[in-house]
Design an enzyme around this catalytic site. Structure first.
Site, PDB file in Angstrom:
ATOM      1  N   HIS A 170     -42.744 -24.954  27.248  1.00 27.14           N
ATOM      2  CA  HIS A 170     -42.982 -23.602  27.905  1.00 27.14           C
ATOM      3  C   HIS A 170     -43.554 -22.536  26.930  1.00 27.14           C
ATOM      4  O   HIS A 170     -43.568 -22.800  25.801  1.00 27.14           O
ATOM      5  CB  HIS A 170     -41.927 -23.458  28.804  1.00 27.14           C
ATOM      6  CG  HIS A 170     -40.598 -23.069  27.788  1.00 27.14           C
ATOM      7  ND1 HIS A 170     -40.019 -23.974  27.145  1.00 27.14           N
ATOM      8  CD2 HIS A 170     -39.982 -21.682  27.447  1.00 27.14           C
ATOM      9  CE1 HIS A 170     -38.872 -23.346  26.432  1.00 27.14           C
ATOM     10  NE2 HIS A 170     -38.891 -22.078  26.776  1.00 27.14           N
ATOM     11  N   HIS A 186     -42.414 -19.593  25.916  1.00 30.20           N
ATOM     12  CA  HIS A 186     -41.715 -18.596  24.921  1.00 30.20           C
ATOM     13  C   HIS A 186     -42.011 -18.718  23.442  1.00 30.20           C
ATOM     14  O   HIS A 186     -42.182 -19.917  23.242  1.00 30.20           O
ATOM     15  CB  HIS A 186     -40.229 -18.811  25.339  1.00 30.20           C
ATOM     16  CG  HIS A 186     -39.759 -18.073  26.690  1.00 30.20           C
ATOM     17  ND1 HIS A 186     -38.532 -18.589  27.288  1.00 30.20           N
ATOM     18  CD2 HIS A 186     -40.356 -17.410  27.542  1.00 30.20           C
ATOM     19  CE1 HIS A 186     -38.527 -18.068  28.469  1.00 30.20           C
ATOM     20  NE2 HIS A 186     -39.546 -17.313  28.626  1.00 30.20           N
ATOM     21  N   ASP A 212     -40.179 -18.674  20.975  1.00 25.51           N
ATOM     22  CA  ASP A 212     -39.564 -19.433  19.996  1.00 25.51           C
ATOM     23  C   ASP A 212     -39.857 -20.976  20.247  1.00 25.51           C
ATOM     24  O   ASP A 212     -39.264 -21.742  19.410  1.00 25.51           O
ATOM     25  CB  ASP A 212     -37.971 -19.019  20.177  1.00 25.51           C
ATOM     26  CG  ASP A 212     -37.570 -19.458  21.509  1.00 25.51           C
ATOM     27  OD1 ASP A 212     -38.255 -19.352  22.495  1.00 25.51           O
ATOM     28  OD2 ASP A 212     -36.462 -19.880  21.818  1.00 25.51           O
ATOM     29  N   HIS A 213     -40.856 -21.247  21.251  1.00 27.29           N
ATOM     30  CA  HIS A 213     -41.082 -22.591  21.226  1.00 27.29           C
ATOM     31  C   HIS A 213     -42.571 -22.868  20.798  1.00 27.29           C
ATOM     32  O   HIS A 213     -43.085 -24.118  20.446  1.00 27.29           O
ATOM     33  CB  HIS A 213     -40.959 -22.973  22.786  1.00 27.29           C
ATOM     34  CG  HIS A 213     -39.495 -23.125  23.155  1.00 27.29           C
ATOM     35  ND1 HIS A 213     -38.991 -24.339  23.407  1.00 27.29           N
ATOM     36  CD2 HIS A 213     -38.540 -21.996  23.187  1.00 27.29           C
ATOM     37  CE1 HIS A 213     -37.641 -24.066  23.650  1.00 27.29           C
ATOM     38  NE2 HIS A 213     -37.481 -22.772  23.702  1.00 27.29           N
ATOM     39  N   HIS A 228     -36.448 -22.087  34.333  1.00 26.18           N
ATOM     40  CA  HIS A 228     -36.499 -21.325  33.296  1.00 26.18           C
ATOM     41  C   HIS A 228     -37.534 -20.422  33.291  1.00 26.18           C
ATOM     42  O   HIS A 228     -37.477 -19.262  32.939  1.00 26.18           O
ATOM     43  CB  HIS A 228     -36.018 -22.241  31.977  1.00 26.18           C
ATOM     44  CG  HIS A 228     -35.918 -21.377  30.582  1.00 26.18           C
ATOM     45  ND1 HIS A 228     -34.964 -20.495  30.346  1.00 26.18           N
ATOM     46  CD2 HIS A 228     -36.762 -21.113  29.614  1.00 26.18           C
ATOM     47  CE1 HIS A 228     -35.023 -20.014  29.318  1.00 26.18           C
ATOM     48  NE2 HIS A 228     -36.360 -20.447  28.830  1.00 26.18           N
ATOM     49  N   ASP A 253     -35.958 -25.840  27.452  1.00 20.67           N
ATOM     50  CA  ASP A 253     -34.684 -24.881  27.575  1.00 20.67           C
ATOM     51  C   ASP A 253     -34.314 -25.152  29.289  1.00 20.67           C
ATOM     52  O   ASP A 253     -33.812 -24.382  29.980  1.00 20.67           O
ATOM     53  CB  ASP A 253     -35.348 -23.502  27.638  1.00 20.67           C
ATOM     54  CG  ASP A 253     -35.080 -23.096  26.144  1.00 20.67           C
ATOM     55  OD1 ASP A 253     -34.693 -23.693  25.274  1.00 20.67           O
ATOM     56  OD2 ASP A 253     -35.553 -21.883  25.780  1.00 20.67           O
ATOM     57  N   HIS A 283     -31.778 -25.813  21.850  1.00 21.00           N
ATOM     58  CA  HIS A 283     -31.142 -24.706  21.205  1.00 21.00           C
ATOM     59  C   HIS A 283     -29.637 -25.439  20.855  1.00 21.00           C
ATOM     60  O   HIS A 283     -29.036 -26.383  21.535  1.00 21.00           O
ATOM     61  CB  HIS A 283     -30.813 -23.776  22.138  1.00 21.00           C
ATOM     62  CG  HIS A 283     -32.113 -22.907  22.248  1.00 21.00           C
ATOM     63  ND1 HIS A 283     -32.409 -21.735  21.325  1.00 21.00           N
ATOM     64  CD2 HIS A 283     -32.993 -22.573  22.939  1.00 21.00           C
ATOM     65  CE1 HIS A 283     -33.516 -20.956  21.701  1.00 21.00           C
ATOM     66  NE2 HIS A 283     -33.900 -21.801  22.799  1.00 21.00           N
TER      67      HIS A 283
END
Length: 253
Positions: free
Chosen positions: A53, A55, A57-58, A111, A128, A166
């Site tokens: 996805h 985001h 942080d990915h 998410h 996530d 995570h």
């Protein structure tokens, strides 16, 4: 396959997987530097990137990795994910040449609206969507969508390794014990995770079978979760309502 969860940012894991020849793919590289360090340490060559996805942080490390390596990048058509050169959607099968690996693409909105997971070679790279003993927050989806997404994992082999993104397991367990305080597998998982974290080791991957024994978000049909839901008050008669109640409670936990 040889795999390693590469720690990144504050609590992310970037999954790096390689064959015996050192050909490797990476899932959700939120940072490039930890991936580069792990590749160098092991003498592995990066050949592909799989993204779940949009985001940051990915995907934050993708541009640097693409500049430094000859890689294929797999992602949905979501324009928020760049760069990429292979578009994937629900039901697709992707085949990597080196390492030789095949994955089924599973759309798992909840998410985010365009979230996907990759299943194959004994792994479930779920971003996530599913965490160990938890699930992702609903930033762009509804409880109905997220529950339907989690339901898609029900038919996967119980030995599947759940490779989430995570290190949330200890916190998730603390919440899960408020829902099912008498769940024996959950108590064992609490002790196991405490030991792993004391040793400085990741709590993931977990086995899918263990998630169904301990994860309240996968147990909305259990008597224990139904009893907990009733105790919260409100209309919790349907499995979607019970799931929504769990998610609301976890959001404020």
């Amino acid at each position: 396959m040889h795999w390693v969860p590469v720690a990144a940012l504050s609590d992310n894991y970037i999954w790096l997987v390689a064959d015996d020849e050192g050909n490797a793919f990476v899932v959700d590289p939120g940072e490039a530097a930890p991936v580069e360090a792990a590749l160098k340490e092991r003498g592995w060559t990066l050949t592909a990137i799989l993204l779940t996805h949009h985001h940051n942080d990915h995907i934050g490390g993708v541009s640097d990795l693409v500049r430094n390596h000859d890689v294929d990048v797999y992602a949905t058509a979501d324009p928020r994910i760049q760069p990429k050169n292979h578009f994937v959607e629900d039901g697709d099968t992707i085949t990597l040449d080196a390492p030789k690996a095949t994955f089924k693409v599973i759309a798992v909105p909840g998410h985010t609206s365009s979230h996907v997971a990759y299943f194959g070679e004994g792994f479930l790279f779920c971003g996530d969507t599913l965490f160990s003993v938890g699930c992702g927050r609903l930033f762009e989806g509804t409880p109905e969508q997220m529950l339907a997404s989690l339901d898609k994992f029900a038919d996967l082999p119980p030995e599947t390794l759940v490779c989430c993104a995570h290190e949330y397991t200890a916190s998730n367990i603390r919440f899960a014990l408020t829902v099912e305080p008498d769940n024996t597998p959950l108590r064992r998982r609490r002790d196991e995770v405490a030991r792993l974290r004391e040793e400085g080791r990741p709590s993931v991957p977990s086995r899918l079978a263990d998630e169904y024994a301990t994860n309240p978000f996968l147990r909305v049909d259990s008597e224990a979760v139904a009893r907990w839901s009733e105790a919260q008050g409100g209309a919790h008669a349907t499995r979607i309502e019970r799931f929504a109640a769990l998610r609301r409670a976890k959001d404020s936990f």
